[in-house]
Design an enzyme around this catalytic site. Sequence first.
Site, short mmCIF file in Angstrom:
data_model
loop_
_atom_site.label_atom_id
_atom_site.label_comp_id
_atom_site.label_asym_id
_atom_site.label_seq_id
_atom_site.Cartn_x
_atom_site.Cartn_y
_atom_site.Cartn_z
N ASP A 278 50.37 42.68 14.82
CA ASP A 278 51.73 42.32 14.46
C ASP A 278 52.42 41.59 15.61
O ASP A 278 52.20 41.90 16.78
CB ASP A 278 52.50 43.61 14.14
CG ASP A 278 53.91 43.35 13.68
OD1 ASP A 278 54.07 42.60 12.70
OD2 ASP A 278 54.86 43.90 14.28
N GLU A 308 49.16 37.74 13.94
CA GLU A 308 50.30 37.20 13.21
C GLU A 308 51.27 36.54 14.18
O GLU A 308 51.97 37.21 14.94
CB GLU A 308 51.04 38.32 12.47
CG GLU A 308 52.26 37.81 11.73
CD GLU A 308 53.51 38.69 11.88
OE1 GLU A 308 54.30 38.73 10.94
OE2 GLU A 308 53.69 39.33 12.94
#
Length: 548
Positions: A278, A308
Amino acid sequence: MISGVSDNFRVFNQPVSNVSVTGAKAVAAESAPALPADTLTKSKSDSSARLIPKSLFCSTAAKTEETASASAVTTNSVSSWQAKWGPQVIYFPLTDRFSDGDPSNNFNVDKNNPTAYHGGDLRGVINNLDYIKGLGATCLWVAPMYDNADKVRMGDYEGTGYHGYWITDHYKVDEHQGTINDAKELVSKAHEKGMKVVLDTVLNHVAPNHPWVNDPSKHDWFHHNGGIQNWDDPWQLENRDVCGLPDLNQSNPEVYKYLLDNTLWWVKETGADGIRLDAIKHVDHQFWQKFCADIKKEMGDDFMILGEALHGDPNVVSGYMRDGMDSCFDMPLYYTIRDTIGKDGSAREIGKRFAEDSKYPDASKMVTLLDNHDFERFMNNTNNSRGEDKLKLGMDLIMTCRGIPSVYYGDETAMVGGGDPDNRRDMEFGTKPHITEHLQKLTSTRAAMPALQFGQQMEMWQDDQIYAFCRRHEGQECITVLNNSYDHQTRNIPLREGSPLHNGDVMVDVLTGDKFTVNNNCLNIGTADKQGRVLVPEKDYGNIQFKK
Ligand SMILES: [Ca+2]
Ligand SMILES: [Ca+2]
Ligand SMILES: [Ca+2]
């Protein structure tokens, strides 16, 4: 995904070319002029460049300025990572919003509040593994399972950790989601069904009420630089708090060890096949370089590390792949699809985007997407016109172009929703069978065509209305034609150099069953408004096992 606030800014580079050649072995794209009449075209992208006589192409090739020029073709070689991950189709159910399989854990559920718990859990995902597999998805991206804050207040914003990104205990499954045994069962049952599992992993920050935050002995575990003020300042992005979330100091060796040990604990405890990292642009590159190397050392080269970075610039995204991440979400292509297919831009923009593929270490490893939990849903981004047709067109593209496609829960039923949290509405099952069936046709085709899993990609045509490309692998060629206009379009599209297709060969559009015969080294293809064609060789068409 950070919190209730979108983490979005985008930078586009100017295109370097109007022709791209990408794939397992990407060939550097160079500016290529339209194929001139009565000349020889020399491919500039390969040291073994060959001269390509125009007679290789059909007669219209010389008459149009829209024809992509030929480039030299490299042979594909499939690494063991690619053999494992190239065939995957990822599905991302946001656990709390997907399916409630266990009412006994519905603590403080309020379905009328978009930032409260809605009751979905790991049991709900387990119960729907056959549903997900039935869509043609082969890999689950599981939302973070860590114990999260039940309530967080950050300024005027109050919400719950229903999404999983506000950690209060790194070694416990959140009580709303289930138990560690449920997590293990989810992975083992997925494996029994031949599916893979990637775990969402949050290393940048913790919840404001994590016990460490007020623990004096953990003072050096955090940056204490205040919140991000300037989102264009890379130092601030890495070293300041994102939306009020305490920012971990990853350069502290104790923090590093904790995060590495904890990540490996989840992976080994559950048996997962990969991790999704993340908010990677909020952590420095040195951390990622060491972290990725240490994960690979422990888990092996074929373990998936997916990053990401919500950024529209391939130069930024590719930097994280160079840090050692196998893959990143293809956010640049995501933005292009939104603007081009969602909002009726020129189809040439798709070609311009693929022309930048040489900026990535390997664009074929990227994870493509139409939707995620950070941005308003595709359906809300379509100028309110022909939304479902555009969604299908977007699916046609990501299910056949290079990369590993991902599906956000509800794409298969054309769910609508604005920005976070409206983009995380409760899953609507079975409401749009024609959209679901369209997706299934594409995933079934992809599953049967090595060319769509591993093939090198080459542009065949671009103009303002039409974009077409082929994928090639070991003598198989599949062709995708996208009509982004509101009118029926017909193009006589020349085969690219080295095509395994010959005059008289028949291609079948898997979406309609329509057939097209190669003639004079061209395919003459009519395509309805806002429609895609996904063409496979007739000899391979019978290998597709269409899901119902
Ligand atoms: Ca529940
Ligand atoms: Ca909790
Ligand atoms: Ca940070």
